[in-house]
Scaffold this motif. Structure first.
Motif, PDB file in Angstrom:
ATOM      1  N   GLY A   1      14.746  10.777  16.028  1.00 51.73           N
ATOM      2  CA  GLY A   1      15.541   9.993  15.687  1.00 51.73           C
ATOM      3  C   GLY A   1      15.782   8.485  16.114  1.00 51.73           C
ATOM      4  N   ALA A   2      14.799   8.135  16.954  1.00 50.09           N
ATOM      5  CA  ALA A   2      14.750   6.770  17.539  1.00 50.09           C
ATOM      6  C   ALA A   2      14.287   5.794  16.705  1.00 50.09           C
ATOM      7  N   GLN A   3      14.699   4.618  16.540  1.00 54.18           N
ATOM      8  CA  GLN A   3      14.184   3.632  15.776  1.00 54.18           C
ATOM      9  C   GLN A   3      13.957   2.284  16.357  1.00 54.18           C
ATOM     10  N   TRP A   4      12.942   1.693  15.940  1.00 54.03           N
ATOM     11  CA  TRP A   4      12.407   0.404  16.623  1.00 54.03           C
ATOM     12  C   TRP A   4      11.973  -0.402  15.536  1.00 54.03           C
ATOM     13  N   GLU A   5      11.833  -1.736  16.114  1.00 55.50           N
ATOM     14  CA  GLU A   5      11.120  -2.767  14.864  1.00 55.50           C
ATOM     15  C   GLU A   5      10.211  -3.610  15.709  1.00 55.50           C
ATOM     16  N   ARG A   6       9.016  -3.956  14.826  1.00 52.46           N
ATOM     17  CA  ARG A   6       8.022  -4.707  15.184  1.00 52.46           C
ATOM     18  C   ARG A   6       8.040  -6.149  14.175  1.00 52.46           C
ATOM     19  N   THR A   7       8.151  -7.315  14.793  1.00 54.27           N
ATOM     20  CA  THR A   7       8.128  -8.609  14.044  1.00 54.27           C
ATOM     21  C   THR A   7       6.716  -9.128  14.671  1.00 54.27           C
ATOM     22  N   SER A   8       6.276  -9.558  13.419  1.00 54.83           N
ATOM     23  CA  SER A   8       4.585 -10.210  13.716  1.00 54.83           C
ATOM     24  C   SER A   8       4.477 -11.290  12.531  1.00 54.83           C
TER      25      SER A   8
ATOM     26  N   GLU B   1       5.252 -13.627   7.346  1.00 53.78           N
ATOM     27  CA  GLU B   1       6.109 -12.817   8.780  1.00 53.78           C
ATOM     28  C   GLU B   1       6.067 -11.430   8.266  1.00 53.78           C
ATOM     29  N   GLN B   2       5.960 -10.485   9.006  1.00 56.35           N
ATOM     30  CA  GLN B   2       6.413  -8.951   8.743  1.00 56.35           C
ATOM     31  C   GLN B   2       7.268  -8.406   9.814  1.00 56.35           C
ATOM     32  N   ILE B   3       7.957  -7.576   9.103  1.00 53.74           N
ATOM     33  CA  ILE B   3       8.995  -6.770   9.978  1.00 53.74           C
ATOM     34  C   ILE B   3       8.900  -5.270   9.621  1.00 53.74           C
ATOM     35  N   ALA B   4       8.437  -4.501  10.552  1.00 55.27           N
ATOM     36  CA  ALA B   4       8.066  -3.062  10.340  1.00 55.27           C
ATOM     37  C   ALA B   4       9.117  -2.268  11.244  1.00 55.27           C
TER      38      ALA B   4
ATOM     39  N   ILE C   1       8.478  -1.562   5.546  1.00 57.82           N
ATOM     40  CA  ILE C   1       8.017  -3.099   5.882  1.00 57.82           C
ATOM     41  C   ILE C   1       8.665  -4.093   4.836  1.00 57.82           C
ATOM     42  N   THR C   2       8.928  -5.179   5.445  1.00 59.83           N
ATOM     43  CA  THR C   2       9.462  -6.333   4.787  1.00 59.83           C
ATOM     44  C   THR C   2       8.442  -7.649   5.253  1.00 59.83           C
ATOM     45  N   GLN C   3       8.005  -8.197   4.096  1.00 67.97           N
ATOM     46  CA  GLN C   3       7.095  -9.466   4.380  1.00 67.97           C
ATOM     47  C   GLN C   3       7.751 -10.519   3.640  1.00 67.97           C
TER      48      GLN C   3
END
Length: 253
Positions: A173-180, A190-193, A211-213
């Motif tokens: 259930g852990a959640q994290w996001e990567r911005t690149s 710019e991408q947020i996964a 994913i959002t770009q």
């Protein structure tokens, strides 16, 4: 209102990983275990459709580039004391789809261009948390612009060969996001996964991914434009979602 050409140059987005939720107990640190990783193949399918208009004129007919299936042989070379993997890769096979919506002359030209990169080699370094520290491709400088664009996209995909993992201990259930940020077809994006850990069984994890770009207004540095032409981006946004399963003992898969 009339479009005003942007004057500011987009700034590259620094990569970062942010933990949103640690998830359920029990928790543990997720790390790739590259020691003992074996050679394996990774398959990429890349395609593109381009449609352009000038001024107030309606956009012309779309130009469809055929889907290109690239098989890349991944070769683990060495693992440092810190768990960083150095690997080599080679383009082992290239297949240009002949039944796509692309025009036959476009398909023929793409096949001719892609034959020249068969056997292309490169290397990279990835950390135990999945951060790509470097990717290099030994590509001939006289390659066609379309091929160079395709190879840049391939480099981007190789930079994401491993899912980025959070540093802290996590559980189901852990959640994290990567911005690149990355450049695609001359466009700074710019991408947020966002990742959610659906399940964790030993070293096998199942993830859901959203994913959002988006991109700022900017001049597009694309190849193949008419001499003296300038192309500007007005708006851009894209979204996608899916699931993935990964084995922490493998570079690919």
């Amino acid at each position: 209102p009339p479009f005003v050409a942007p004057t500011a140059v987009p700034v590259a987005v620094p990569e970062q990983v942010k933990l949103l939720s640690n998830g359920e107990m029990p928790r543990r640190e997720l790390r790739y275990k590259y020691k003992g990783a074996k050679e394996s193949d990774m398959v990429m399918e890349l395609g593109m459709t381009v449609q352009m208009g000038m001024g107030s004129a309606s956009p012309g007919n779309p130009i469809v580039l055929p889907t290109t299936r690239i098989t890349i042989h991944m070769i683990p070379k060495a693992v440092s004391d810190a768990g960083e993997l150095t690997y080599d890769f080679e383009i082992k096979g290239i297949e240009v789809a002949g039944d796509s919506k692309a025009a036959p002359p476009v398909i023929a030209a793409m096949k001719t261009a892609m034959e020249k990169i068969q056997g292309t080699r490169g290397s990279g370094v990835v950390t135990s948390t999945g951060e790509s520290k470097s990717v290099s491709v030994n590509l001939a400088p006289d390659g066609a612009p379309q091929v160079r664009d395709l190879m840049e996209r391939m480099k981007q995909q190789l930079g994401e060969v491993a899912v980025r993992l959070p540093v802290d201990a996590v559980g189901k259930g852990a959640q994290w996001e990567r911005t690149s940020g990355f450049i695609a077809n001359g466009l700074m994006v710019e991408q947020i996964a966002k990742y959610a850990l659906v399940s964790l069984d030993g070293d096998a994890m199942k993830l859901s991914i959203a994913i959002t770009q988006k991109a700022q207004q900017q001049e597009i540095k694309a190849s193949g434009l008419p001499k003296g032409a300038k192309v500007y981006l007005e708006t851009f946004q894209a979204t996608g979602e899916g699931e993935a399963t990964r084995d922490l003992t493998k570079l690919v898969g």
